[in-house]
Design a protein around this motif. Sequence first.
Motif, PDB file in Angstrom:
ATOM      1  N   LYS A  17      75.533  40.287  40.230  1.00 30.57           N
ATOM      2  CA  LYS A  17      75.147  39.340  39.180  1.00 30.57           C
ATOM      3  C   LYS A  17      75.769  39.655  37.821  1.00 30.57           C
ATOM      4  O   LYS A  17      75.268  39.219  36.784  1.00 30.57           O
ATOM      5  CB  LYS A  17      73.626  39.248  39.065  1.00 30.57           C
ATOM      6  CG  LYS A  17      72.966  38.797  40.364  1.00 30.57           C
ATOM      7  CD  LYS A  17      71.480  38.681  40.213  1.00 30.57           C
ATOM      8  CE  LYS A  17      70.879  38.269  41.549  1.00 30.57           C
ATOM      9  NZ  LYS A  17      69.457  38.068  41.466  1.00 30.57           N
ATOM     10  N   THR A  39      79.085  38.112  31.724  1.00 26.60           N
ATOM     11  CA  THR A  39      78.133  37.081  32.104  1.00 26.60           C
ATOM     12  C   THR A  39      77.170  37.700  33.097  1.00 26.60           C
ATOM     13  O   THR A  39      77.582  38.166  34.165  1.00 26.60           O
ATOM     14  CB  THR A  39      78.849  35.871  32.730  1.00 26.60           C
ATOM     15  OG1 THR A  39      79.793  35.352  31.781  1.00 26.60           O
ATOM     16  CG2 THR A  39      77.848  34.786  33.113  1.00 26.60           C
ATOM     17  N   GLU A  41      74.066  36.905  35.427  1.00 29.55           N
ATOM     18  CA  GLU A  41      73.275  35.846  36.040  1.00 29.55           C
ATOM     19  C   GLU A  41      71.791  36.200  35.924  1.00 29.55           C
ATOM     20  O   GLU A  41      71.438  37.320  35.542  1.00 29.55           O
ATOM     21  CB  GLU A  41      73.674  35.671  37.506  1.00 29.55           C
ATOM     22  CG  GLU A  41      75.123  35.271  37.711  1.00 29.55           C
ATOM     23  CD  GLU A  41      75.456  33.904  37.128  1.00 29.55           C
ATOM     24  OE1 GLU A  41      74.549  33.051  37.016  1.00 29.55           O
ATOM     25  OE2 GLU A  41      76.621  33.697  36.773  1.00 29.55           O
ATOM     26  N   ASN A  93      69.681  40.623  31.690  1.00 28.78           N
ATOM     27  CA  ASN A  93      69.347  39.232  31.439  1.00 28.78           C
ATOM     28  C   ASN A  93      67.832  39.120  31.404  1.00 28.78           C
ATOM     29  O   ASN A  93      67.152  39.550  32.332  1.00 28.78           O
ATOM     30  CB  ASN A  93      69.936  38.341  32.538  1.00 28.78           C
ATOM     31  CG  ASN A  93      69.728  36.873  32.266  1.00 28.78           C
ATOM     32  OD1 ASN A  93      68.795  36.479  31.588  1.00 28.78           O
ATOM     33  ND2 ASN A  93      70.603  36.050  32.815  1.00 28.78           N
ATOM     34  N   LYS A  97      68.408  31.492  32.550  1.00 30.82           N
ATOM     35  CA  LYS A  97      69.807  31.056  32.636  1.00 30.82           C
ATOM     36  C   LYS A  97      70.716  32.265  32.453  1.00 30.82           C
ATOM     37  O   LYS A  97      70.249  33.387  32.268  1.00 30.82           O
ATOM     38  CB  LYS A  97      70.084  30.000  31.568  1.00 30.82           C
ATOM     39  CG  LYS A  97      69.239  28.754  31.743  1.00 30.82           C
ATOM     40  CD  LYS A  97      69.564  27.726  30.706  1.00 30.82           C
ATOM     41  CE  LYS A  97      68.688  26.489  30.926  1.00 30.82           C
ATOM     42  NZ  LYS A  97      68.987  25.432  29.991  1.00 30.82           N
ATOM     43  N   GLN A  98      72.009  32.051  32.447  1.00 32.47           N
ATOM     44  CA  GLN A  98      72.968  33.127  32.228  1.00 32.47           C
ATOM     45  C   GLN A  98      72.780  33.760  30.860  1.00 32.47           C
ATOM     46  O   GLN A  98      72.424  33.070  29.892  1.00 32.47           O
ATOM     47  CB  GLN A  98      74.398  32.588  32.284  1.00 32.47           C
ATOM     48  CG  GLN A  98      74.853  32.120  33.622  1.00 32.47           C
ATOM     49  CD  GLN A  98      76.292  31.620  33.573  1.00 32.47           C
ATOM     50  OE1 GLN A  98      76.768  31.160  32.536  1.00 32.47           O
ATOM     51  NE2 GLN A  98      76.988  31.709  34.693  1.00 32.47           N
TER      52      GLN A  98
END
Length: 111
Positions: A17, A39, A41, A93, A97-98
């Motif tokens: 991720k 990024t 996830e 995260n 969302k991302q």
Amino acid sequence: MFVSHRDEIEKKQIADKVIKQILIGPDQGWEDYVMRLFTLERNGKAPHHSHPWQHVIFAVEGEGNLFMDGKVYPLTSGSVAYVPEEIDHQISNAGEKQFVFICIVPKRGDA
């Protein structure tokens, strides 16, 4: 000179991720530093780690947490952070969302 767009730059899956892109670095003419775009996830996180170089972080979109030196710092779009050398840290995260952030390190930090 170098001009591009993040959608045109190679994406590398470096952990579950977690996607990394090198936006600008030595290959683009910036010899001393590397600007990377990460990024994460949903539920994604970078490994907990420390290293002998400092880096700066700029949150681009989403919600994240920076775990640094035993404390948690929430990050949202527009947040900035400086991580000194040899400090235990991790980014995760924290949203649905991302979570996307820029991380700039010295060239040796992206070997």
